[in-house]
Design a protein around this motif. Structure first.
Motif, PDB file in Angstrom:
ATOM      1  N   VAL A 170       0.841  -1.199   0.000  1.00 47.34           N
ATOM      2  CA  VAL A 170       0.000   0.000   0.000  1.00 47.34           C
ATOM      3  C   VAL A 170       0.878   1.251   0.000  1.00 47.34           C
ATOM      4  CG1 VAL A 170      -1.661   1.354   1.351  1.00 47.34           C
ATOM      5  CG2 VAL A 170      -2.012  -1.106   1.036  1.00 47.34           C
ATOM      6  N   LEU A 171       1.916   1.259   0.806  1.00 47.04           N
ATOM      7  CA  LEU A 171       2.810   2.419   0.855  1.00 47.04           C
ATOM      8  C   LEU A 171       3.506   2.653  -0.483  1.00 47.04           C
ATOM      9  CD1 LEU A 171       4.383   1.952   4.388  1.00 47.04           C
ATOM     10  CD2 LEU A 171       2.849   3.801   3.659  1.00 47.04           C
TER      11      LEU A 171
ATOM     12  N   GLU B 245       3.685   5.874  -5.478  1.00 48.84           N
ATOM     13  CA  GLU B 245       3.529   5.967  -6.935  1.00 48.84           C
ATOM     14  C   GLU B 245       2.369   6.895  -7.280  1.00 48.84           C
ATOM     15  OE1 GLU B 245       4.232   5.370 -10.923  1.00 48.84           O
ATOM     16  OE2 GLU B 245       5.481   4.703  -9.251  1.00 48.84           O
ATOM     17  N   PHE B 246       1.241   6.768  -6.580  1.00 51.12           N
ATOM     18  CA  PHE B 246       0.079   7.621  -6.792  1.00 51.12           C
ATOM     19  C   PHE B 246       0.441   9.092  -6.600  1.00 51.12           C
ATOM     20  CE2 PHE B 246      -3.523   9.843  -4.735  1.00 51.12           C
ATOM     21  CZ  PHE B 246      -4.456   9.786  -5.761  1.00 51.12           C
ATOM     22  N   LYS B 247       1.277   9.375  -5.602  1.00 48.89           N
ATOM     23  CA  LYS B 247       1.684  10.743  -5.289  1.00 48.89           C
ATOM     24  C   LYS B 247       2.905  11.187  -6.095  1.00 48.89           C
ATOM     25  CE  LYS B 247      -0.016  12.839  -2.396  1.00 48.89           C
ATOM     26  NZ  LYS B 247      -1.117  13.798  -2.530  1.00 48.89           N
ATOM     27  N   ASP B 248       3.414  10.299  -6.963  1.00 52.43           N
ATOM     28  CA  ASP B 248       4.591  10.580  -7.795  1.00 52.43           C
ATOM     29  C   ASP B 248       5.785  11.022  -6.949  1.00 52.43           C
ATOM     30  OD1 ASP B 248       5.998  10.688 -10.189  1.00 52.43           O
ATOM     31  OD2 ASP B 248       5.502  12.805 -10.526  1.00 52.43           O
TER      32      ASP B 248
ATOM     33  N   LEU C 231       9.255   6.242  -2.104  1.00 49.75           N
ATOM     34  CA  LEU C 231       8.764   5.691  -0.845  1.00 49.75           C
ATOM     35  C   LEU C 231       9.434   6.392   0.333  1.00 49.75           C
ATOM     36  CD1 LEU C 231       7.085   3.670   0.752  1.00 49.75           C
ATOM     37  CD2 LEU C 231       8.886   1.983   0.389  1.00 49.75           C
ATOM     38  N   GLY C 232      10.723   6.653   0.213  1.00 53.57           N
ATOM     39  CA  GLY C 232      11.447   7.343   1.281  1.00 53.57           C
ATOM     40  C   GLY C 232      10.886   8.726   1.563  1.00 53.57           C
ATOM     41  N   ASP C 233      10.573   9.481   0.497  1.00 55.27           N
ATOM     42  CA  ASP C 233       9.993  10.815   0.678  1.00 55.27           C
ATOM     43  C   ASP C 233       8.614  10.735   1.316  1.00 55.27           C
ATOM     44  OD1 ASP C 233      12.218  12.090  -0.347  1.00 55.27           O
ATOM     45  OD2 ASP C 233      11.346  12.404  -2.339  1.00 55.27           O
ATOM     46  N   LEU C 234       7.813   9.749   0.918  1.00 57.89           N
ATOM     47  CA  LEU C 234       6.494   9.562   1.517  1.00 57.89           C
ATOM     48  C   LEU C 234       6.624   9.291   3.010  1.00 57.89           C
ATOM     49  CD1 LEU C 234       3.373   9.121   1.173  1.00 57.89           C
ATOM     50  CD2 LEU C 234       3.926   6.696   0.979  1.00 57.89           C
ATOM     51  N   LEU C 235       7.489   8.348   3.367  1.00 56.37           N
ATOM     52  CA  LEU C 235       7.659   7.998   4.786  1.00 56.37           C
ATOM     53  C   LEU C 235       8.211   9.170   5.592  1.00 56.37           C
ATOM     54  CD1 LEU C 235       9.014   4.362   4.443  1.00 56.37           C
ATOM     55  CD2 LEU C 235       6.723   5.087   5.127  1.00 56.37           C
TER      56      LEU C 235
ATOM     57  N   ALA D  55      -7.815   7.541  -1.611  1.00 55.53           N
ATOM     58  CA  ALA D  55      -6.930   6.673  -2.400  1.00 55.53           C
ATOM     59  C   ALA D  55      -6.355   5.565  -1.522  1.00 55.53           C
ATOM     60  CB  ALA D  55      -5.807   7.497  -3.030  1.00 55.53           C
ATOM     61  N   ILE D  56      -5.990   5.897  -0.292  1.00 55.60           N
ATOM     62  CA  ILE D  56      -5.457   4.898   0.633  1.00 55.60           C
ATOM     63  C   ILE D  56      -6.512   3.824   0.897  1.00 55.60           C
ATOM     64  CG2 ILE D  56      -4.739   4.514   3.030  1.00 55.60           C
ATOM     65  CD1 ILE D  56      -3.386   7.319   2.858  1.00 55.60           C
TER      66      ILE D  56
END
Length: 71
Positions: free
Chosen positions: A8-9, A14-17, A20-24, A45-46
């Motif tokens: 999911v993460l 990917e959805f947020k372009d 993964l590191g930046d998202l976390l 979306a989640i």
């Protein structure tokens, strides 16, 4: 980390372009300030991604970190 949570993460990143590191990093920095990291659109979306990957875990299932001032 539980594999469905990781899926999911990765899909959310990917959805947020973004990576993964930046998202976390964003999620953690928001959490450190007691703020929500996601808009209503992102939360929707989640929810869809959780359904796609069968992620049923909730915050209640997380590992507990003592919040008593100890490090």
């Amino acid at each position: 980390m539980e594999k469905r949570l990781l899926k999911v993460l990765k899909a959310l990143a990917e959805f947020k372009d973004m990576s993964l590191g930046d998202l976390l990093e964003g999620v953690v920095l928001h959490a450190f300030e007691g703020k929500t990291a996601f808009s209503e659109e992102t939360l929707a979306a989640i929810k869809q991604l959780r359904d796609v990957y069968g992620l049923e875990l909730t915050a209640a299932d997380s590992h507990r970190v003592p919040d008593d001032g100890r490090t």
